[in-house]
Design an enzyme around this catalytic site. Structure first.
Site, short mmCIF file in Angstrom:
data_model
loop_
_atom_site.label_atom_id
_atom_site.label_comp_id
_atom_site.label_asym_id
_atom_site.label_seq_id
_atom_site.Cartn_x
_atom_site.Cartn_y
_atom_site.Cartn_z
N SER A 319 0.84 -1.20 0.00
CA SER A 319 0.00 0.00 0.00
C SER A 319 0.88 1.26 0.00
O SER A 319 0.59 2.23 -0.70
CB SER A 319 -0.91 0.00 1.23
OG SER A 319 -1.63 1.22 1.32
N TRP A 322 2.25 1.61 -3.41
CA TRP A 322 1.20 2.05 -4.33
C TRP A 322 1.09 3.58 -4.31
O TRP A 322 0.88 4.21 -5.35
CB TRP A 322 -0.15 1.44 -3.92
CG TRP A 322 -1.29 1.93 -4.76
CD1 TRP A 322 -1.74 1.40 -5.94
CD2 TRP A 322 -2.15 3.06 -4.49
NE1 TRP A 322 -2.81 2.12 -6.42
CE2 TRP A 322 -3.08 3.15 -5.56
CE3 TRP A 322 -2.20 3.99 -3.47
CZ2 TRP A 322 -4.06 4.14 -5.61
CZ3 TRP A 322 -3.18 4.99 -3.52
CH2 TRP A 322 -4.09 5.05 -4.59
N HIS A 323 1.28 4.16 -3.13
CA HIS A 323 1.13 5.61 -3.04
C HIS A 323 2.25 6.35 -3.76
O HIS A 323 2.04 7.47 -4.24
CB HIS A 323 1.08 6.05 -1.57
CG HIS A 323 -0.25 5.85 -0.93
ND1 HIS A 323 -0.67 4.63 -0.45
CD2 HIS A 323 -1.29 6.70 -0.73
CE1 HIS A 323 -1.90 4.75 0.03
NE2 HIS A 323 -2.30 5.99 -0.12
N GLY A 324 3.42 5.78 -3.83
CA GLY A 324 4.48 6.48 -4.53
C GLY A 324 5.75 5.66 -4.60
O GLY A 324 6.04 4.87 -3.70
N PHE A 488 -0.62 10.15 -7.33
CA PHE A 488 -0.57 8.70 -7.20
C PHE A 488 -1.26 8.02 -8.37
O PHE A 488 -1.34 6.83 -8.43
CB PHE A 488 -1.23 8.25 -5.88
CG PHE A 488 -0.66 9.00 -4.69
CD1 PHE A 488 0.70 9.23 -4.60
CD2 PHE A 488 -1.48 9.47 -3.69
CE1 PHE A 488 1.23 9.92 -3.52
CE2 PHE A 488 -0.97 10.15 -2.60
CZ PHE A 488 0.39 10.37 -2.52
#
Length: 488
Positions: A319, A322-324, A488
């Site tokens: 996670s 996924w954000h960056g 994102f």
């Protein structure tokens, strides 16, 4: 196109007028054209990427629907996953892993030369990729009938209210809505517009004003220690919430005006009494996506406690990534994974401690302590989310409490005043707006408590709506500041 831009202020009423003015059969095509226009207004070339992945997912889904067994469907699943995740990897993660590999090779004194890719990150690619992956997995597993209408499927992927920053929708939730006719309904349209107005207020009056105070400190953290850093972290804790939940309210409100119901993405997250509870309230569509398509696929909690915690940690590590594509986001995800593992391991000990201290007999106090400690943990983790680099994050996280021993109450007041008075309009407006935000969240969190007060009469409510709109127009930042989650 940004929701908080003049462009959208013209675009949206035009789309709504045409939508309800056209015969029902033309409304879907209108929304599809409008959605692509919305996306192409940013960078036209990436509209082709969106269309290409949409076509591949559509034909993969249709093809799978004609095959009886999972082994027969599996090649189409793999093709779609490779396409979606491969695109995401190339545009978002290639340079990150390339740099990590080069640094690792250098540390091992091994020669490694690898090119970098000069590609702009397609806005919203993480959101529409996850939405498409969820659809294709649901079709593969037989939970969802493949959509046979290409236009309808393309609209599911590109629906402009939630295309670039979610909520991440499911095919089973949205596709049936695209098959229905939506007549103009005054109550629903008014409700949608009110939600949009509230979302805009949160974004341009609270989040963007807080950014004026928070950004200089996060950009130059080594000039500060102690109280200013604490104030900046507290400010960002509110900024990230109002920025993203403001976007979600705008998205849900715009969809509601047109007759569509998007899923709830936030439920008063800062009232959570544990980190697990926080993730059931924050960015709920992403949390549910990771639960259904990663955590459960890894075995969930069915293979013993150690495996459960390993799965939880893995999910939050992913996670964060996924954000960056940055070590700061990886650290942020890992920190939340560690929080959850520690929360699970210490649950019996914490319950015993609460009984020993007599807190178990005072559930409200125990709940309040849970809320306060969860908020502190979440705010601390936001440092890694917001900091520009990992060394900056480590500096801030280790200097939050430096210098407090030498700080008198008088100096603390002066420092806080200096922090706020550097930005007097922002501080005064923001404090008032945050108080309003807190009142609204309290009302939503405790509806039985709020129901004790009679609902104001219609004229009073309309005066309130007009005041909110006027405050937004007079006090908001309308310089087309990008939403944080657009990156994102």
């Amino acid at each position: 196109m940004l929701f908080n831009s003049l462009h959208f202020l013209v675009f949206f009423p035009l789309v709504v007028g045409l939508y309800f003015g056209l015969p029902a059969r033309w409304r879907g095509p209108l929304l599809l054209v409008a959605s692509y226009y919305f996306y192409l207004s940013w960078r036209p070339i990436y509209g082709a990427l969106l269309a290409a992945t949409t076509l591949l997912d559509y034909f993969s889904g249709v093809r799978m629907s004609r095959l009886a067994t999972r082994p027969q469907r599996r090649p189409w699943l793999y093709l779609s996953l490779a396409s979606n995740l491969g695109t995401l990897f190339v545009f978002k993660y290639f340079n990150f892993f390339r740099d990590a590999a080069v640094e690792l090779a250098a540390a091992a004194h091994l020669p490694l030369v690898a090119p970098t890719l000069a590609l702009a990150l397609p806005v919203g690619v993480s959101f529409y990729t996850f939405q498409s992956v969820g659809y294709i997995v649901d079709v593969y597993q037989g939970r969802l009938e493949a959509e046979q209408n290409l236009g309808r499927f393309a609209l599911f992927v590109a629906f402009f209210p939630q295309l670039v920053a979610g909520p991440i929708e499911r095919g089973g939730q949205m596709l049936p809505q695209f098959r229905q006719a939506h007549a103009f309904d005054y109550g629903r349209v008014a409700s949608g517009l009110r939600l949009m107005a509230w979302g805009m207020f949160k974004k341009v009056v609270i989040a963007d004003r807080l950014a004026q105070m928070v950004t200089p400190i996060f950009d130059h953290p080594r000039q500060y220690q102690g109280l200013p850093l604490v104030l900046a972290v507290a400010g960002f804790t509110i900024q990230i919430y109002t920025d993203f939940s403001g976007y979600t309210d705008l998205a849900r409100g715009a969809a509601r005006v047109l007759g569509y119901q998007l899923v709830l993405n936030f439920r008063q997250p800062y009232f959570a009494a544990s980190v697990g509870d926080f993730w059931r309230r924050w960015h709920m569509s992403l949390s549910n996506w990771f639960r259904d398509y990663v955590y459960i696929q890894l075995g969930g909690n069915r293979r013993g406690q150690a495996r459960t915690y390993a799965n939880l940690f893995t999910v939050f590590l992913l996670s964060g990534l996924w954000h960056g594509a940055s070590w700061t986001f990886v650290a942020w995800g890992a920190l939340h994974g560690l929080y959850l593992v520690a929360e699970g391991y210490t649950k019996p000990a914490r319950a015993a401690l609460a009984r020993t201290l007599g807190l178990a007999a005072r559930p409200r106090l125990l709940h309040g302590l849970g809320v306060a400690s969860t908020l502190a943990l979440v705010a601390y983790a936001w440092i890694f989310f917001r900091a520009n680099t990992l060394p900056d994050a480590l500096y801030i996280s280790t200097h939050l409490f430096r210098g407090w021993g030498q700080l008198t109450l008088h100096e603390a007041v002066l420092t806080t005043g200096h922090f706020l008075l550097n930005y007097p309009p922002e501080a005064a407006v923001t404090l008032g707006a945050v108080a309003l935000l807190l009142a609204v969240d309290l009302r939503n969190e405790y509806p039985a408590w709020a129901a004790r007060w009679r609902r104001p009469a219609a004229p009073v409510r309309w005066v309130g709506y007009a005041a909110l709109l006027l405050a937004t127009l007079l006090l908001g930042f309308f310089n087309s500041t990008q939403f944080i989650y657009f990156q994102f």
